[in-house]
Design a protein around this motif. Structure first.
Motif, PDB file in Angstrom:
ATOM      1  N   THR A   1      11.079   2.952   2.891  1.00 19.01           N
ATOM      2  CA  THR A   1       9.981   2.411   4.143  1.00 19.01           C
ATOM      3  C   THR A   1       9.136   0.860   3.642  1.00 19.01           C
ATOM      4  O   THR A   1       9.212  -0.045   4.661  1.00 19.01           O
ATOM      5  CB  THR A   1       8.965   3.554   4.325  1.00 19.01           C
ATOM      6  OG1 THR A   1       9.784   4.831   4.736  1.00 19.01           O
ATOM      7  CG2 THR A   1       8.178   3.159   5.663  1.00 19.01           C
ATOM      8  N   HIS A   2       8.869   0.964   2.591  1.00 22.02           N
ATOM      9  CA  HIS A   2       8.090  -0.238   2.068  1.00 22.02           C
ATOM     10  C   HIS A   2       8.874  -1.426   2.086  1.00 22.02           C
ATOM     11  O   HIS A   2       8.363  -2.385   2.185  1.00 22.02           O
ATOM     12  CB  HIS A   2       7.352  -0.011   0.956  1.00 22.02           C
ATOM     13  CG  HIS A   2       8.167   0.500  -0.361  1.00 22.02           C
ATOM     14  ND1 HIS A   2       8.552   1.568  -0.793  1.00 22.02           N
ATOM     15  CD2 HIS A   2       8.618  -0.228  -1.411  1.00 22.02           C
ATOM     16  CE1 HIS A   2       9.005   1.725  -1.820  1.00 22.02           C
ATOM     17  NE2 HIS A   2       9.198   0.742  -2.207  1.00 22.02           N
TER      18      HIS A   2
ATOM     19  N   GLU B   1       0.831  -1.193  -0.104  1.00 20.39           N
ATOM     20  CA  GLU B   1       0.020   0.011   0.012  1.00 20.39           C
ATOM     21  C   GLU B   1       0.907   1.330  -0.005  1.00 20.39           C
ATOM     22  O   GLU B   1       0.443   2.122  -0.672  1.00 20.39           O
ATOM     23  CB  GLU B   1      -0.760  -0.196   1.174  1.00 20.39           C
ATOM     24  CG  GLU B   1      -1.828   1.031   1.198  1.00 20.39           C
ATOM     25  CD  GLU B   1      -2.982   0.896   2.372  1.00 20.39           C
ATOM     26  OE1 GLU B   1      -2.442   0.874   3.622  1.00 20.39           O
ATOM     27  OE2 GLU B   1      -4.235   0.662   2.291  1.00 20.39           O
ATOM     28  N   ARG B   2       2.048   1.333   0.789  1.00 19.92           N
ATOM     29  CA  ARG B   2       2.829   2.305   0.740  1.00 19.92           C
ATOM     30  C   ARG B   2       3.761   2.702  -0.569  1.00 19.92           C
ATOM     31  O   ARG B   2       3.902   3.633  -0.931  1.00 19.92           O
ATOM     32  CB  ARG B   2       4.064   2.114   1.973  1.00 19.92           C
ATOM     33  CG  ARG B   2       5.029   3.050   1.934  1.00 19.92           C
ATOM     34  CD  ARG B   2       4.569   4.363   2.679  1.00 19.92           C
ATOM     35  NE  ARG B   2       5.815   5.373   2.658  1.00 19.92           N
ATOM     36  CZ  ARG B   2       5.722   6.367   3.068  1.00 19.92           C
ATOM     37  NH1 ARG B   2       4.690   6.911   3.978  1.00 19.92           N
ATOM     38  NH2 ARG B   2       6.972   7.370   3.006  1.00 19.92           N
ATOM     39  N   GLU B   3       3.851   1.490  -1.110  1.00 22.78           N
ATOM     40  CA  GLU B   3       4.810   1.507  -2.498  1.00 22.78           C
ATOM     41  C   GLU B   3       4.052   2.214  -3.506  1.00 22.78           C
ATOM     42  O   GLU B   3       4.477   2.891  -4.238  1.00 22.78           O
ATOM     43  CB  GLU B   3       5.096   0.220  -2.831  1.00 22.78           C
ATOM     44  CG  GLU B   3       6.003   0.378  -4.122  1.00 22.78           C
ATOM     45  CD  GLU B   3       6.531  -1.446  -4.500  1.00 22.78           C
ATOM     46  OE1 GLU B   3       7.170  -1.437  -5.385  1.00 22.78           O
ATOM     47  OE2 GLU B   3       5.821  -2.351  -3.740  1.00 22.78           O
ATOM     48  N   VAL B   4       2.758   1.950  -3.608  1.00 25.76           N
ATOM     49  CA  VAL B   4       2.137   2.356  -4.620  1.00 25.76           C
ATOM     50  C   VAL B   4       1.008   3.681  -4.299  1.00 25.76           C
ATOM     51  O   VAL B   4       0.506   4.586  -5.316  1.00 25.76           O
ATOM     52  CB  VAL B   4       0.510   1.300  -5.151  1.00 25.76           C
ATOM     53  CG1 VAL B   4       1.305   0.163  -5.746  1.00 25.76           C
ATOM     54  CG2 VAL B   4      -0.107   1.008  -3.943  1.00 25.76           C
ATOM     55  N   SER B   5       1.270   4.282  -3.129  1.00 31.06           N
ATOM     56  CA  SER B   5       0.600   5.594  -2.745  1.00 31.06           C
ATOM     57  C   SER B   5       1.374   6.516  -3.302  1.00 31.06           C
ATOM     58  O   SER B   5       2.517   6.431  -3.609  1.00 31.06           O
ATOM     59  CB  SER B   5       0.362   5.457  -1.265  1.00 31.06           C
ATOM     60  OG  SER B   5       1.923   5.668  -0.620  1.00 31.06           O
ATOM     61  N   LEU B   6       1.150   7.837  -3.195  1.00 28.45           N
ATOM     62  CA  LEU B   6       1.422   8.954  -3.669  1.00 28.45           C
ATOM     63  C   LEU B   6       2.918   9.350  -2.517  1.00 28.45           C
ATOM     64  O   LEU B   6       3.875   9.629  -3.023  1.00 28.45           O
ATOM     65  CB  LEU B   6       0.909  10.217  -3.573  1.00 28.45           C
ATOM     66  CG  LEU B   6       1.207  11.577  -3.962  1.00 28.45           C
ATOM     67  CD1 LEU B   6       2.001  11.458  -5.618  1.00 28.45           C
ATOM     68  CD2 LEU B   6       0.311  12.475  -4.052  1.00 28.45           C
TER      69      LEU B   6
ATOM     70  N   GLY C   1       4.716   6.962  -1.118  1.00 29.38           N
ATOM     71  CA  GLY C   1       5.588   6.160  -1.578  1.00 29.38           C
ATOM     72  C   GLY C   1       6.278   6.424  -2.676  1.00 29.38           C
ATOM     73  O   GLY C   1       7.593   6.233  -2.730  1.00 29.38           O
ATOM     74  N   LYS C   2       5.715   6.924  -3.730  1.00 32.99           N
ATOM     75  CA  LYS C   2       6.210   7.204  -4.986  1.00 32.99           C
ATOM     76  C   LYS C   2       7.319   8.405  -4.846  1.00 32.99           C
ATOM     77  O   LYS C   2       8.330   8.643  -5.454  1.00 32.99           O
ATOM     78  CB  LYS C   2       5.260   7.621  -6.031  1.00 32.99           C
ATOM     79  CG  LYS C   2       4.585   6.198  -6.494  1.00 32.99           C
ATOM     80  CD  LYS C   2       3.518   6.369  -7.724  1.00 32.99           C
ATOM     81  CE  LYS C   2       2.910   5.213  -8.153  1.00 32.99           C
ATOM     82  NZ  LYS C   2       3.968   3.956  -8.470  1.00 32.99           N
ATOM     83  N   THR C   3       6.726   9.376  -3.975  1.00 34.43           N
ATOM     84  CA  THR C   3       7.521  10.683  -3.892  1.00 34.43           C
ATOM     85  C   THR C   3       8.787  10.107  -2.660  1.00 34.43           C
ATOM     86  O   THR C   3       9.931  10.784  -3.263  1.00 34.43           O
ATOM     87  CB  THR C   3       6.778  11.692  -2.810  1.00 34.43           C
ATOM     88  OG1 THR C   3       5.441  11.878  -3.641  1.00 34.43           O
ATOM     89  CG2 THR C   3       7.575  12.832  -2.480  1.00 34.43           C
ATOM     90  N   GLU C   4       8.752   9.296  -1.887  1.00 32.55           N
ATOM     91  CA  GLU C   4       9.668   8.980  -1.011  1.00 32.55           C
ATOM     92  C   GLU C   4      10.729   8.273  -2.105  1.00 32.55           C
ATOM     93  O   GLU C   4      12.031   8.424  -1.899  1.00 32.55           O
ATOM     94  CB  GLU C   4       9.337   7.945   0.031  1.00 32.55           C
ATOM     95  CG  GLU C   4      10.560   7.479   0.710  1.00 32.55           C
ATOM     96  CD  GLU C   4      10.154   6.163   1.823  1.00 32.55           C
ATOM     97  OE1 GLU C   4      10.939   6.147   2.721  1.00 32.55           O
ATOM     98  OE2 GLU C   4       9.093   5.552   1.683  1.00 32.55           O
ATOM     99  N   THR C   5      10.421   7.304  -3.163  1.00 26.82           N
ATOM    100  CA  THR C   5      11.186   6.715  -3.958  1.00 26.82           C
ATOM    101  C   THR C   5      12.115   7.586  -4.729  1.00 26.82           C
ATOM    102  O   THR C   5      13.351   7.478  -4.771  1.00 26.82           O
ATOM    103  CB  THR C   5      10.260   5.659  -4.733  1.00 26.82           C
ATOM    104  OG1 THR C   5       9.652   4.851  -3.774  1.00 26.82           O
ATOM    105  CG2 THR C   5      11.435   5.027  -5.777  1.00 26.82           C
ATOM    106  N   GLY C   6      11.389   8.547  -5.394  1.00 25.45           N
ATOM    107  CA  GLY C   6      12.084   9.677  -6.109  1.00 25.45           C
ATOM    108  C   GLY C   6      12.931  10.503  -5.463  1.00 25.45           C
ATOM    109  O   GLY C   6      14.143  10.817  -6.075  1.00 25.45           O
ATOM    110  N   LEU C   7      12.689  10.666  -4.255  1.00 24.30           N
ATOM    111  CA  LEU C   7      13.587  11.559  -3.290  1.00 24.30           C
ATOM    112  C   LEU C   7      14.892  10.827  -3.082  1.00 24.30           C
ATOM    113  O   LEU C   7      15.853  11.540  -2.916  1.00 24.30           O
ATOM    114  CB  LEU C   7      12.964  11.966  -2.185  1.00 24.30           C
ATOM    115  CG  LEU C   7      11.871  13.287  -2.468  1.00 24.30           C
ATOM    116  CD1 LEU C   7      11.178  13.720  -1.211  1.00 24.30           C
ATOM    117  CD2 LEU C   7      12.633  14.662  -3.361  1.00 24.30           C
TER     118      LEU C   7
END
Length: 86
Positions: free
Chosen positions: A54-55, A26-31, A33-39
Motif C-alpha cells: 500500500t505504501h 507514515e504507513r511504512e513505519v507504522s505497525l 505497514g510492517k505487518t502488511e510487509t511481512g505478510l
C-alpha cells in the motif's frame, strides 16, 4: 481556462502529492505497514504472485502528482497566440 484557476489546481495537486508521500511514509513505519510487509513477503513465498504494498502505491501517486503539478507550474497552460486580423 483562467490562469489563476490553473494555478490553484496545480497547487492543490502539489499539496496532494506531498500528502501522499507523507502518508506513504507514515504507513511504512507504522505497525500496520510492517505487518502488511511481512505478510506480503510470506504470501509471495508461498504462491509466487507479485504484490505491491500500500505504501508503494502512495509513494507512486505522490510522485506522479508532484511531477505533474511541478511541470504545470513551470510550463503553464500554454501560450495563447493573438492573431491580428487584417
Amino acid at each position: 481556462m483562467n490562469r489563476f484557476f490553473q494555478l490553484l489546481i496545480a497547487l492543490a495537486a502539489f499539496a496532494a502529492g506531498l500528502w501522499f508521500l507523507y502518508s506513504g511514509y507514515e504507513r511504512e513505519v507504522s505497525l500496520a505497514g510492517k505487518t502488511e510487509t511481512g505478510l506480503t513477503y510470506l504470501k509471495t513465498g508461498l504462491d509466487g504472485k507479485t504484490r505491491v504494498l500500500t505504501h508503494h502505491w502512495r509513494y507512486g501517486a505522490g510522485f506522479v502528482l508532484l511531477l505533474g503539478s511541478t511541470w504545470w507550474l513551470v510550463k503553464g497552460g500554454g501560450k495563447k497566440t493573438n492573431r491580428r486580423r487584417r
